[in-house]
Scaffold this motif. Structure first.
Motif, PDB file in Angstrom:
ATOM      1  N   GLU A  50       0.822  -1.211   0.000  1.00 35.19           N
ATOM      2  CA  GLU A  50       0.000   0.000   0.000  1.00 35.19           C
ATOM      3  C   GLU A  50       0.851   1.254   0.000  1.00 35.19           C
ATOM      4  O   GLU A  50       0.456   2.278  -0.543  1.00 35.19           O
ATOM      5  CB  GLU A  50      -0.922   0.011   1.220  1.00 35.19           C
ATOM      6  CG  GLU A  50      -1.985  -1.051   1.166  1.00 35.19           C
ATOM      7  CD  GLU A  50      -2.932  -0.988   2.347  1.00 35.19           C
ATOM      8  OE1 GLU A  50      -2.920   0.021   3.079  1.00 35.19           O
ATOM      9  OE2 GLU A  50      -3.684  -1.948   2.528  1.00 35.19           O
ATOM     10  N   ASN A  51       2.031   1.187   0.608  1.00 33.39           N
ATOM     11  CA  ASN A  51       2.866   2.373   0.776  1.00 33.39           C
ATOM     12  C   ASN A  51       4.209   2.274   0.063  1.00 33.39           C
ATOM     13  O   ASN A  51       5.128   3.025   0.379  1.00 33.39           O
ATOM     14  CB  ASN A  51       3.089   2.644   2.270  1.00 33.39           C
ATOM     15  CG  ASN A  51       1.785   2.855   2.992  1.00 33.39           C
ATOM     16  OD1 ASN A  51       0.970   3.659   2.589  1.00 33.39           O
ATOM     17  ND2 ASN A  51       1.575   2.093   4.065  1.00 33.39           N
ATOM     18  N   ILE A  53       7.854   1.606  -1.109  1.00 28.99           N
ATOM     19  CA  ILE A  53       9.157   1.348  -0.478  1.00 28.99           C
ATOM     20  C   ILE A  53       9.060   1.370   1.040  1.00 28.99           C
ATOM     21  O   ILE A  53       9.703   0.576   1.727  1.00 28.99           O
ATOM     22  CB  ILE A  53      10.207   2.380  -0.969  1.00 28.99           C
ATOM     23  CG1 ILE A  53      10.514   2.172  -2.456  1.00 28.99           C
ATOM     24  CG2 ILE A  53      11.492   2.306  -0.157  1.00 28.99           C
ATOM     25  CD1 ILE A  53      11.229   0.891  -2.792  1.00 28.99           C
ATOM     26  N   ASP A  54       8.237   2.261   1.578  1.00 26.62           N
ATOM     27  CA  ASP A  54       8.114   2.364   3.037  1.00 26.62           C
ATOM     28  C   ASP A  54       7.642   1.062   3.676  1.00 26.62           C
ATOM     29  O   ASP A  54       7.951   0.792   4.837  1.00 26.62           O
ATOM     30  CB  ASP A  54       7.150   3.488   3.425  1.00 26.62           C
ATOM     31  CG  ASP A  54       7.691   4.863   3.090  1.00 26.62           C
ATOM     32  OD1 ASP A  54       8.926   4.997   2.938  1.00 26.62           O
ATOM     33  OD2 ASP A  54       6.884   5.800   2.977  1.00 26.62           O
ATOM     34  N   ASP A  55       6.907   0.248   2.939  1.00 21.41           N
ATOM     35  CA  ASP A  55       6.415  -1.017   3.474  1.00 21.41           C
ATOM     36  C   ASP A  55       7.457  -2.127   3.468  1.00 21.41           C
ATOM     37  O   ASP A  55       7.289  -3.125   4.180  1.00 21.41           O
ATOM     38  CB  ASP A  55       5.188  -1.495   2.698  1.00 21.41           C
ATOM     39  CG  ASP A  55       3.933  -0.735   3.046  1.00 21.41           C
ATOM     40  OD1 ASP A  55       3.932   0.004   4.055  1.00 21.41           O
ATOM     41  OD2 ASP A  55       2.940  -0.874   2.307  1.00 21.41           O
ATOM     42  N   ILE A  56       8.507  -1.995   2.689  1.00 19.56           N
ATOM     43  CA  ILE A  56       9.478  -3.097   2.605  1.00 19.56           C
ATOM     44  C   ILE A  56      10.855  -2.746   3.133  1.00 19.56           C
ATOM     45  O   ILE A  56      11.691  -3.621   3.289  1.00 19.56           O
ATOM     46  CB  ILE A  56       9.595  -3.652   1.168  1.00 19.56           C
ATOM     47  CG1 ILE A  56      10.202  -2.639   0.214  1.00 19.56           C
ATOM     48  CG2 ILE A  56       8.257  -4.169   0.674  1.00 19.56           C
ATOM     49  CD1 ILE A  56      10.603  -3.231  -1.128  1.00 19.56           C
ATOM     50  N   ILE A  57      11.106  -1.485   3.410  1.00 16.56           N
ATOM     51  CA  ILE A  57      12.434  -1.104   3.881  1.00 16.56           C
ATOM     52  C   ILE A  57      12.461  -1.124   5.404  1.00 16.56           C
ATOM     53  O   ILE A  57      11.502  -0.713   6.057  1.00 16.56           O
ATOM     54  CB  ILE A  57      12.886   0.252   3.316  1.00 16.56           C
ATOM     55  CG1 ILE A  57      14.384   0.403   3.462  1.00 16.56           C
ATOM     56  CG2 ILE A  57      12.164   1.390   3.967  1.00 16.56           C
ATOM     57  CD1 ILE A  57      14.988   1.374   2.502  1.00 16.56           C
ATOM     58  N   SER A  58      13.526  -1.632   5.952  1.00 17.43           N
ATOM     59  CA  SER A  58      13.671  -1.735   7.398  1.00 17.43           C
ATOM     60  C   SER A  58      14.387  -0.502   7.936  1.00 17.43           C
ATOM     61  O   SER A  58      15.593  -0.348   7.747  1.00 17.43           O
ATOM     62  CB  SER A  58      14.470  -2.993   7.762  1.00 17.43           C
ATOM     63  OG  SER A  58      14.715  -3.008   9.151  1.00 17.43           O
TER      64      SER A  58
END
Length: 96
Positions: A50-51, A53-58
């Motif tokens: 849904e968001n 890069i923000d959803d997959i970056i730690s």
């Protein structure tokens, strides 16, 4: 089939793997420490978020502070190339 992207030293990855086994769910595991995801795989994963890069970056990754300021100005292809080169920047596990 479910694809599970994991990291060897990640407790959450171990728990996800065990949950899938306990519930007899077939899955294919890819250890990101040994085989980084490809840009095509990351694009597919991003298409499911849904968001973006923000959803997959730690943001808890030790490497994140070094790249945090650069991220907003990077193109998608440059970001994907960086994540492929540094898969420890990805949240894990990622289940697709």
């Amino acid at each position: 089939m479910i694809k599970l992207f994991t990291q060897t030293s990640c407790n959450s990855s171990r728990k996800a793997r065990q949950w899938l086994r306990d519930h007899e769910v077939q899955f294919e595991e890819q250890n990101m420490t040994n085989v980084a995801p490809t840009p095509a795989e990351l694009k597919h994963i991003l298409s499911l978020t849904e968001n973006g890069i923000d959803d997959i970056i730690s943001t808890r990754s030790r490497a994140y502070p070094k790249i945090a300021a650069q991220l907003p100005n990077m193109s998608l292809n440059d970001t994907l190339a960086m994540l492929c080169a540094e898969p420890r920047l990805l949240r894990r596990p990622i289940i697709v």
